[in-house]
Design an enzyme around this catalytic site. Sequence first.
Site, mmCIF file in Angstrom:
data_model
loop_
_atom_site.group_PDB
_atom_site.id
_atom_site.type_symbol
_atom_site.label_atom_id
_atom_site.label_comp_id
_atom_site.label_asym_id
_atom_site.label_seq_id
_atom_site.Cartn_x
_atom_site.Cartn_y
_atom_site.Cartn_z
ATOM 1 C CB CYS A 62 27.680 -49.518 -25.331
ATOM 2 S SG CYS A 62 29.350 -49.310 -25.619
ATOM 3 C CG ASP A 63 21.274 -49.455 -23.647
ATOM 4 O OD1 ASP A 63 21.008 -48.696 -24.430
ATOM 5 O OD2 ASP A 63 20.772 -50.241 -23.096
ATOM 6 N N PRO A 64 23.148 -45.431 -23.139
ATOM 7 C CG PRO A 64 24.594 -43.531 -24.074
ATOM 8 C CD PRO A 64 24.257 -44.845 -24.204
ATOM 9 C CG ASN A 68 19.884 -47.434 -19.096
ATOM 10 O OD1 ASN A 68 18.915 -47.870 -18.246
ATOM 11 N ND2 ASN A 68 20.149 -47.966 -20.214
ATOM 12 C CE LYS A 220 22.231 -49.861 -28.582
ATOM 13 N NZ LYS A 220 22.116 -49.331 -27.112
#
Length: 345
Positions: A62-64, A68, A220
């Site tokens: 969930c944090d691309p 990252n 997100k």
Amino acid sequence: VVIPKIRRDLSTERLLTMSFEEGPNISDIKGIRSLGIESREVARTLSHVFAQLIFKHGFVHCDPHPGNVLVRVKRAGSAKETGQQRHRLQQQPLQLVLLDHGLYRELPTRLRLEFCELWRGIVLADGAAIKNSSKRLGIRSKWMDQKFPGMDLSHTLIAAMLSAREWDTIVLKGNALDRFDPKGTDQERREALSANVSEYMLGIVDVLNSCPRDLLLILKANDALRSVTAKLGGVSSDTFLITALACCRALLEEHGLDFAEPSTSRLSSHYTTCATCEAEDAESAECRGDCTKKRTYYGSWLRQLELISGLVRVRVFIFLHDIRTLGFWRTMQDLLPFAWLPSLI
């Protein structure tokens, strides 16, 4: 896709040590081009990877953000490898390295399928599917109901938020599959987006408050992916249509494609609202059970045909678009198993 390996010999209960991975981050266009990789190819690969994570597996990083995700080239084929093996390496020369695995979500099956249906509706301009999926997800904006009384337009906001496009573009101006391609200059698009966000801010807040909690993190991730693919120069065939393919395939897989006994399809049994007692789930205690049986048989067939039709339409468009932009032979190399023969010459 590469995931850094855990160095357990250097890790403790309070410290996680992983292998060091090299490569430019995914927003470093110059660095990517220095590897001999086209930025659009990276955009398409990124879209494919996260479409599989979200719509097929329901297990999502969930944090691309750009820091990252790294890009690098696969190793060269060895002399011992056959021509076909070498072609497969050449066919997919890049790797994506995913970092920072501290924020994941595992989507419930029902939520994953509804999100598939929502995105399929957006890309294929199916306003009814967008509206129905939004309702089943519980998405509602009281502000929109007050601004447009009696019109029930909450679903238009979630579609616009996911695609960063106006409702006119999503549904009202036709269903051309390239309608999501960027129009105008970057400055013009930013100004238009900013104006729409300002005008509908209260409705957007309502939508976010009504979304399932797991879906918020997916939104997100969606925003981060959209930003990265835009910087990479991705067009509809590299982003939105890859998403539509993954959605149709995931829905077909869940549907089972059991032509011998379509009434036993898992999707038709728990994904269809009962026509008689209107229970949201035909397997719930609220449903009397016999209500859906008569229409499930032909309903599943119609559903399968609808999904297959969308899948074929999207795939043909991508194929023709690739021929125009990449050339016939390059496109055929990606599709046909005998296309590696020239690499032997």
